[in-house]
Scaffold this motif. Structure first.
Motif, PDB file in Angstrom:
ATOM      1  N   GLY A   2      69.064  31.870  31.354  1.00 19.43           N
ATOM      2  CA  GLY A   2      67.725  33.055  31.248  1.00 19.43           C
ATOM      3  C   GLY A   2      68.216  34.263  30.911  1.00 19.43           C
ATOM      4  N   VAL A   3      69.555  34.535  31.298  1.00 16.85           N
ATOM      5  CA  VAL A   3      69.944  35.911  30.746  1.00 16.85           C
ATOM      6  C   VAL A   3      70.334  35.764  29.423  1.00 16.85           C
ATOM      7  N   VAL A   4      71.075  34.861  29.178  1.00 21.12           N
ATOM      8  CA  VAL A   4      71.640  34.546  27.774  1.00 21.12           C
ATOM      9  C   VAL A   4      70.373  34.377  26.743  1.00 21.12           C
ATOM     10  N   SER A   5      69.142  33.611  27.297  1.00 18.01           N
ATOM     11  CA  SER A   5      68.144  33.717  26.130  1.00 18.01           C
ATOM     12  C   SER A   5      67.467  35.237  26.109  1.00 18.01           C
ATOM     13  N   VAL A   6      67.494  35.969  26.974  1.00 17.09           N
ATOM     14  CA  VAL A   6      66.930  37.179  26.868  1.00 17.09           C
ATOM     15  C   VAL A   6      68.117  37.985  25.915  1.00 17.09           C
ATOM     16  N   TYR A   7      69.274  37.684  26.118  1.00 11.85           N
ATOM     17  CA  TYR A   7      70.244  38.406  25.146  1.00 11.85           C
ATOM     18  C   TYR A   7      70.151  37.917  23.696  1.00 11.85           C
ATOM     19  N   ASN A   8      69.864  36.775  23.513  1.00 16.26           N
ATOM     20  CA  ASN A   8      69.744  36.183  22.378  1.00 16.26           C
ATOM     21  C   ASN A   8      68.487  36.787  21.875  1.00 16.26           C
ATOM     22  N   ARG A   9      67.234  36.965  22.193  1.00 16.00           N
ATOM     23  CA  ARG A   9      66.048  37.634  21.855  1.00 16.00           C
ATOM     24  C   ARG A   9      66.338  38.889  21.430  1.00 16.00           C
ATOM     25  N   LEU A  10      67.022  39.730  22.141  1.00  8.72           N
ATOM     26  CA  LEU A  10      67.283  41.032  21.933  1.00  8.72           C
ATOM     27  C   LEU A  10      68.384  41.138  20.814  1.00  8.72           C
ATOM     28  N   LEU A  11      69.154  40.335  20.687  1.00  6.45           N
ATOM     29  CA  LEU A  11      70.092  40.290  19.507  1.00  6.45           C
ATOM     30  C   LEU A  11      69.334  40.064  18.325  1.00  6.45           C
ATOM     31  N   ASP A  12      68.500  39.420  18.280  1.00  2.00           N
ATOM     32  CA  ASP A  12      67.596  38.981  16.953  1.00  2.00           C
ATOM     33  C   ASP A  12      66.641  40.015  16.566  1.00  2.00           C
ATOM     34  N   SER A  13      66.499  40.952  17.708  1.00  5.20           N
ATOM     35  CA  SER A  13      65.414  42.211  17.537  1.00  5.20           C
ATOM     36  C   SER A  13      66.274  43.378  16.517  1.00  5.20           C
ATOM     37  N   ASP A  14      65.359  44.455  16.623  1.00 11.17           N
ATOM     38  CA  ASP A  14      65.872  45.448  15.615  1.00 11.17           C
ATOM     39  C   ASP A  14      66.951  46.421  16.495  1.00 11.17           C
ATOM     40  N   ILE A  15      67.041  46.170  17.708  1.00 11.34           N
ATOM     41  CA  ILE A  15      68.080  46.899  18.551  1.00 11.34           C
ATOM     42  C   ILE A  15      69.519  46.742  17.929  1.00 11.34           C
ATOM     43  N   PRO A  16      70.133  47.846  17.715  1.00 12.74           N
ATOM     44  CA  PRO A  16      71.525  47.895  17.335  1.00 12.74           C
ATOM     45  C   PRO A  16      72.442  47.250  18.238  1.00 12.74           C
ATOM     46  N   ARG A  17      73.407  46.448  18.000  1.00 14.51           N
ATOM     47  CA  ARG A  17      74.273  45.806  18.927  1.00 14.51           C
ATOM     48  C   ARG A  17      74.939  46.953  20.048  1.00 14.51           C
ATOM     49  N   HIS A  18      75.383  48.144  19.422  1.00 10.23           N
ATOM     50  CA  HIS A  18      75.902  49.027  20.419  1.00 10.23           C
ATOM     51  C   HIS A  18      75.122  49.515  21.489  1.00 10.23           C
ATOM     52  N   LYS A  19      73.855  49.458  21.117  1.00  4.68           N
ATOM     53  CA  LYS A  19      72.707  49.852  22.027  1.00  4.68           C
ATOM     54  C   LYS A  19      72.545  48.945  23.183  1.00  4.68           C
ATOM     55  N   LEU A  20      72.398  47.375  22.623  1.00  5.85           N
ATOM     56  CA  LEU A  20      72.473  46.303  23.515  1.00  5.85           C
ATOM     57  C   LEU A  20      73.514  46.369  24.281  1.00  5.85           C
ATOM     58  N   PHE A  21      74.850  46.818  23.919  1.00 13.43           N
ATOM     59  CA  PHE A  21      75.882  47.000  24.935  1.00 13.43           C
ATOM     60  C   PHE A  21      75.782  47.734  26.035  1.00 13.43           C
ATOM     61  N   TYR A  22      75.152  49.108  25.574  1.00 14.37           N
ATOM     62  CA  TYR A  22      74.847  50.069  26.529  1.00 14.37           C
ATOM     63  C   TYR A  22      73.808  49.577  27.654  1.00 14.37           C
ATOM     64  N   ILE A  23      72.744  48.743  27.068  1.00  8.70           N
ATOM     65  CA  ILE A  23      71.660  48.560  27.928  1.00  8.70           C
ATOM     66  C   ILE A  23      72.120  47.677  28.999  1.00  8.70           C
ATOM     67  N   PHE A  24      72.779  46.624  28.480  1.00  8.47           N
ATOM     68  CA  PHE A  24      73.415  45.614  29.440  1.00  8.47           C
ATOM     69  C   PHE A  24      74.289  46.125  30.189  1.00  8.47           C
ATOM     70  N   GLY A  25      75.280  46.899  29.678  1.00  8.03           N
ATOM     71  CA  GLY A  25      76.394  47.343  30.615  1.00  8.03           C
ATOM     72  C   GLY A  25      75.903  48.434  31.740  1.00  8.03           C
ATOM     73  N   THR A  26      74.761  49.208  31.313  1.00 12.11           N
ATOM     74  CA  THR A  26      74.166  50.127  32.433  1.00 12.11           C
ATOM     75  C   THR A  26      73.437  49.210  33.421  1.00 12.11           C
ATOM     76  N   PHE A  27      72.588  48.035  32.955  1.00  4.86           N
ATOM     77  CA  PHE A  27      71.952  47.371  33.812  1.00  4.86           C
ATOM     78  C   PHE A  27      72.920  46.833  34.912  1.00  4.86           C
ATOM     79  N   TYR A  28      74.029  45.987  34.411  1.00  7.02           N
ATOM     80  CA  TYR A  28      75.045  45.713  35.285  1.00  7.02           C
ATOM     81  C   TYR A  28      75.802  46.698  36.217  1.00  7.02           C
TER      82      TYR A  28
END
Length: 146
Positions: free
Chosen positions: A28-54
């Motif tokens: 489930g987490v990887v599928s959310v991650y893949n959807r977000l990876l395919d979106s317009d969100i830059p990868r560095h922001k994804l890194f910050y979002i997931f890092g902050t969440f964890y």
């Protein structure tokens, strides 16, 4: 860390069930991650979002583990103690998602030449950190009352 915490909270008999549950949680987490990876969100922001969440997730788990009733001080192992399951699945998903997210972030920010020059240093630094970190914790845990 995930197996001893789960064993202390829920008992050793739940480890196979936790492994099966973590498979679905990680999926489930990887599928959310893949959807977000395919979106317009830059990868560095994804890194910050997931890092902050964890960060907040593990901080919450750490404080809950210190609680007298639901934490590790309660030595009565019971499969219904949800904190053990959450802790186990959180650690599993962190290992699956954050490592790949880091390397995805690194690959998108470094050229091939820079990557060749710096990836070895990054891996070596991570290995040194994985040796020094537990050593420092082991040295100072007793003085801090842990």
């Amino acid at each position: 860390l995930k197996d001893p915490v789960l064993t202390a909270l829920c008992g050793v008999s739940v480890i196979p069930k936790a492994k099966m549950l973590s498979l679905f949680v990680v999926l489930g987490v990887v599928s959310v991650y893949n959807r977000l990876l395919d979106s317009d969100i830059p990868r560095h922001k994804l890194f910050y979002i997931f890092g902050t969440f964890y960060f907040f997730l593990f901080t919450t788990i750490a404080f809950m583990l210190m609680d007298d009733t639901i934490g590790l001080k309660n030595e009565q192992a019971d499969p219904s103690r949800i904190l053990g399951w959450i802790s186990y699945c959180s650690i599993e998903s962190f290992g699956s998602v954050m490592v790949s997210l880091f390397w995805s972030f690194a690959n998108s920010n470094f050229s091939l030449e820079t990557a060749k020059a710096s990836y070895g240093v990054m891996v070596a630094t991570a290995q040194i950190g994985s040796i020094i970190g537990p050593t420092v914790v082991n040295q100072y845990a007793a003085t801090m009352g842990v």
